[in-house]
Scaffold this motif. Structure first.
Motif, PDB file in Angstrom:
ATOM      1  N   LEU A 160       0.812  -1.206   0.000  1.00 27.39           N
ATOM      2  CA  LEU A 160       0.000   0.000   0.000  1.00 27.39           C
ATOM      3  C   LEU A 160       0.851   1.263   0.000  1.00 27.39           C
ATOM      4  N   GLY A 161       2.111   1.164   0.432  1.00 32.05           N
ATOM      5  CA  GLY A 161       2.975   2.333   0.387  1.00 32.05           C
ATOM      6  C   GLY A 161       3.205   2.963   1.743  1.00 32.05           C
ATOM      7  N   ASN A 162       3.705   4.174   1.727  1.00 33.04           N
ATOM      8  CA  ASN A 162       4.060   4.892   2.948  1.00 33.04           C
ATOM      9  C   ASN A 162       2.923   5.808   3.368  1.00 33.04           C
ATOM     10  N   PRO A 163       2.378   5.619   4.566  1.00 29.51           N
ATOM     11  CA  PRO A 163       1.261   6.437   5.022  1.00 29.51           C
ATOM     12  C   PRO A 163       1.558   7.923   5.023  1.00 29.51           C
ATOM     13  N   GLU A 164       2.839   8.297   5.165  1.00 31.32           N
ATOM     14  CA  GLU A 164       3.169   9.706   5.218  1.00 31.32           C
ATOM     15  C   GLU A 164       2.987  10.382   3.858  1.00 31.32           C
ATOM     16  N   ASN A 165       3.016   9.607   2.780  1.00 28.12           N
ATOM     17  CA  ASN A 165       2.963  10.191   1.451  1.00 28.12           C
ATOM     18  C   ASN A 165       1.546  10.486   0.993  1.00 28.12           C
ATOM     19  N   SER A 166       0.638   9.568   1.204  1.00 30.86           N
ATOM     20  CA  SER A 166      -0.711   9.738   0.688  1.00 30.86           C
ATOM     21  C   SER A 166      -1.700   8.998   1.561  1.00 30.86           C
ATOM     22  N   THR A 167      -1.803   9.423   2.798  1.00 35.37           N
ATOM     23  CA  THR A 167      -2.571   8.704   3.803  1.00 35.37           C
ATOM     24  C   THR A 167      -4.012   8.473   3.392  1.00 35.37           C
ATOM     25  N   THR A 168      -4.639   9.487   2.848  1.00 36.54           N
ATOM     26  CA  THR A 168      -6.076   9.403   2.594  1.00 36.54           C
ATOM     27  C   THR A 168      -6.421   8.553   1.381  1.00 36.54           C
ATOM     28  N   THR A 169      -5.449   8.244   0.538  1.00 39.13           N
ATOM     29  CA  THR A 169      -5.768   7.519  -0.698  1.00 39.13           C
ATOM     30  C   THR A 169      -5.306   6.073  -0.702  1.00 39.13           C
ATOM     31  N   LEU A 170      -4.585   5.632   0.312  1.00 42.78           N
ATOM     32  CA  LEU A 170      -4.007   4.295   0.292  1.00 42.78           C
ATOM     33  C   LEU A 170      -5.051   3.198   0.116  1.00 42.78           C
ATOM     34  N   MET A 171      -5.990   3.135   1.044  1.00 40.98           N
ATOM     35  CA  MET A 171      -7.006   2.099   0.956  1.00 40.98           C
ATOM     36  C   MET A 171      -7.973   2.385  -0.180  1.00 40.98           C
ATOM     37  N   THR A 172      -8.218   3.659  -0.463  1.00 41.32           N
ATOM     38  CA  THR A 172      -9.096   4.025  -1.573  1.00 41.32           C
ATOM     39  C   THR A 172      -8.555   3.484  -2.893  1.00 41.32           C
ATOM     40  N   ASP A 173      -7.246   3.616  -3.106  1.00 43.56           N
ATOM     41  CA  ASP A 173      -6.635   3.113  -4.340  1.00 43.56           C
ATOM     42  C   ASP A 173      -6.746   1.595  -4.427  1.00 43.56           C
ATOM     43  N   PHE A 174      -6.516   0.934  -3.307  1.00 46.77           N
ATOM     44  CA  PHE A 174      -6.640  -0.527  -3.290  1.00 46.77           C
ATOM     45  C   PHE A 174      -8.067  -0.956  -3.622  1.00 46.77           C
ATOM     46  N   LEU A 175      -9.032  -0.270  -3.027  1.00 41.79           N
ATOM     47  CA  LEU A 175     -10.431  -0.611  -3.274  1.00 41.79           C
ATOM     48  C   LEU A 175     -10.800  -0.401  -4.751  1.00 41.79           C
TER      49      LEU A 175
ATOM     50  N   LYS B 213      -6.394   3.710  22.075  1.00 44.46           N
ATOM     51  CA  LYS B 213      -5.475   4.825  22.288  1.00 44.46           C
ATOM     52  C   LYS B 213      -4.031   4.334  22.360  1.00 44.46           C
ATOM     53  N   ALA B 214      -3.814   3.186  23.001  1.00 43.83           N
ATOM     54  CA  ALA B 214      -2.470   2.609  23.080  1.00 43.83           C
ATOM     55  C   ALA B 214      -1.940   2.301  21.683  1.00 43.83           C
ATOM     56  N   TYR B 215      -2.770   1.687  20.851  1.00 41.06           N
ATOM     57  CA  TYR B 215      -2.354   1.379  19.485  1.00 41.06           C
ATOM     58  C   TYR B 215      -2.022   2.647  18.712  1.00 41.06           C
ATOM     59  N   ALA B 216      -2.878   3.658  18.817  1.00 41.89           N
ATOM     60  CA  ALA B 216      -2.664   4.906  18.080  1.00 41.89           C
ATOM     61  C   ALA B 216      -1.348   5.561  18.502  1.00 41.89           C
ATOM     62  N   GLU B 217      -1.076   5.566  19.798  1.00 41.04           N
ATOM     63  CA  GLU B 217       0.163   6.183  20.270  1.00 41.04           C
ATOM     64  C   GLU B 217       1.388   5.396  19.823  1.00 41.04           C
ATOM     65  N   LEU B 218       1.283   4.069  19.785  1.00 40.71           N
ATOM     66  CA  LEU B 218       2.397   3.255  19.297  1.00 40.71           C
ATOM     67  C   LEU B 218       2.660   3.532  17.821  1.00 40.71           C
ATOM     68  N   LEU B 219       1.600   3.652  17.038  1.00 38.39           N
ATOM     69  CA  LEU B 219       1.769   3.937  15.618  1.00 38.39           C
ATOM     70  C   LEU B 219       2.402   5.296  15.384  1.00 38.39           C
TER      71      LEU B 219
ATOM     72  N   ILE C 102     -10.688   8.055  17.754  1.00 38.50           N
ATOM     73  CA  ILE C 102      -9.261   7.805  18.001  1.00 38.50           C
ATOM     74  C   ILE C 102      -8.603   7.277  16.738  1.00 38.50           C
ATOM     75  N   ALA C 103      -9.261   6.316  16.096  1.00 40.96           N
ATOM     76  CA  ALA C 103      -8.727   5.756  14.855  1.00 40.96           C
ATOM     77  C   ALA C 103      -8.699   6.805  13.750  1.00 40.96           C
ATOM     78  N   ASP C 104      -9.739   7.599  13.686  1.00 44.09           N
ATOM     79  CA  ASP C 104      -9.838   8.611  12.624  1.00 44.09           C
ATOM     80  C   ASP C 104      -8.724   9.643  12.729  1.00 44.09           C
ATOM     81  N   SER C 105      -8.306   9.950  13.933  1.00 40.51           N
ATOM     82  CA  SER C 105      -7.292  10.983  14.129  1.00 40.51           C
ATOM     83  C   SER C 105      -5.868  10.477  13.908  1.00 40.51           C
ATOM     84  N   CYS C 106      -5.708   9.168  13.757  1.00 38.61           N
ATOM     85  CA  CYS C 106      -4.375   8.569  13.564  1.00 38.61           C
ATOM     86  C   CYS C 106      -4.109   8.425  12.069  1.00 38.61           C
ATOM     87  N   LYS C 107      -3.099   9.106  11.571  1.00 42.11           N
ATOM     88  CA  LYS C 107      -2.876   9.137  10.120  1.00 42.11           C
ATOM     89  C   LYS C 107      -2.478   7.774   9.555  1.00 42.11           C
TER      90      LYS C 107
END
Length: 338
Positions: free
Chosen positions: A3-18, A199-205, A238-243
């Motif tokens: 899927l690539g690097n989340p920092e580059n195109s976070t909002t389109t990663l899963m959209t492109d796969f779909l 929240k723990a998962y989001a902070e780890l990511l 919480i999930a929505d706010s994690c890029k």
């Protein structure tokens, strides 16, 4: 497929796969119960992860069964695979870490075996005469702290006052670090029972530079909140706010609750929604058995798919007690109603 690097195109990663999957993707189905169908005895604290040690060929077989059934995403057998759990069985930390990596390797091997046996007679064949590989992602599964405890608390989210945010981060950190470098395309945080663990998962990511995306999948027993009683809206936020999170959803939840949950999730995020309910049966943590009285057959399960899709979901699969037949039927519904 990465899927690539989340920092580059976070909002389109899963959209492109779909888009590559035709708008919706098919996730695989129940893993442990499918191992049991192949003769596995899962009466062990390691549950399905036990077979990473004793019978990796069975793990590969289940992955292949789901790929043959049409899955676009297969989840690794690492849901209950933890360093702490393996060490408790007498393995060294190095051996435990190797088994975590092996869970991803086995899934990737299954994908390559599936691709290798694809022929011009399969639905992957396109008009120009070339084999077009059906998009398939390997998602490294991470189960909750409660899954490691193997005491049913993954279905209640009640960990006690002694378990803090830092407790959960310390517990999950090393496993996440290993799986991030394992070759998986995606990290699937599954059956999240409470807001604290999300929240723990989001902070780890967010702690380091994460080079692959993740999804958060919660479970519910009332169709309104997650199993701990925490608000589904707060958990999804919480999930929505994690890029790094590219999809949010529900798993291991009775089908009858999914429609309302999808509508609630859509209020809190615009990210793709993944849903993979269980069969509708109830799990008795004390007996470690599923009660069949409220279960649904495959045809009943898939009759919900179009409704869930209309509500806003775009990734569909099954959890406990669902089978390759369930997944095949889901694929047929999505193909008939593009």
């Amino acid at each position: 497929m990465e899927l690539g690097n989340p920092e580059n195109s976070t909002t389109t990663l899963m959209t492109d796969f779909l888009k590559k999957c035709g708008g919706c993707a098919v996730v695989d189905g129940g893993f442990a119960t499918e191992l049991e169908r192949h003769g596995a005895d899962l009466n062990d604290p390691l549950w399905s992860a036990k077979y990473l040690i004793s019978s990796p060929h069975l793990v590969r077989r289940v992955h292949l069964d789901y790929l043959d059934a049409g899955a676009n995403i297969i989840l690794t057998a690492s849901y209950q695979a933890t360093i702490q759990g393996f060490v408790a069985k007498g393995l060294s930390e190095e051996e435990a870490e190797s088994l975590l990596r092996r869970s991803v390797e086995i899934a990737c091997e299954a994908r390559e075996i599936y691709y290798d046996k694809s022929t011009t007679g399969s639905w992957d064949y396109i008009e120009c005469g070339n084999i077009s590989r059906r998009p398939v992602l390997v998602a490294a599964s991470i189960g909750s702290y409660g899954a490691y405890l193997a005491d049913g608390s993954e279905y209640s989210g009640k960990y006690g006052d002694s378990v803090s945010l830092e407790t959960l981060k310390d517990f999950h950190r090393r496993r996440l670090q290993i799986l991030l470098k394992s070759g998986a395309d995606l990290i699937a945080f599954e059956t999240i029972p409470n807001k604290l663990e999300a929240k723990a998962y989001a902070e780890l990511l967010e702690e380091g530079k994460i080079n692959i995306p993740a999804w958060f999948s919660f479970n519910s027993k009332d169709g309104i909140n997650v199993v701990s009683g925490d608000s589904i809206l707060e958990c999804v936020s919480i999930a929505d706010s994690c890029k790094q999170v590219v999809a949010v959803g529900i798993n291991c939840t009775p089908p009858r609750f999914i429609h309302g949950l999808v509508l609630s999730i859509r209020k809190a995020t615009s990210k793709p929604i993944v849903i993979y309910p269980n069969s509708g049966e109830a799990y008795n943590a004390e007996l470690k058995q599923w009660t069949k009285s409220s279960g649904v057959v495959d045809d009943d399960f898939v009759s919900y798919i179009s409704k869930w899709r209309e509500a806003g979901a775009s990734l569909f699969g099954g959890c406990c007690r669902t089978t390759p037949n369930t997944i095949r039927a889901i694929g047929r519904v999505l193909t008939k109603n593009p």
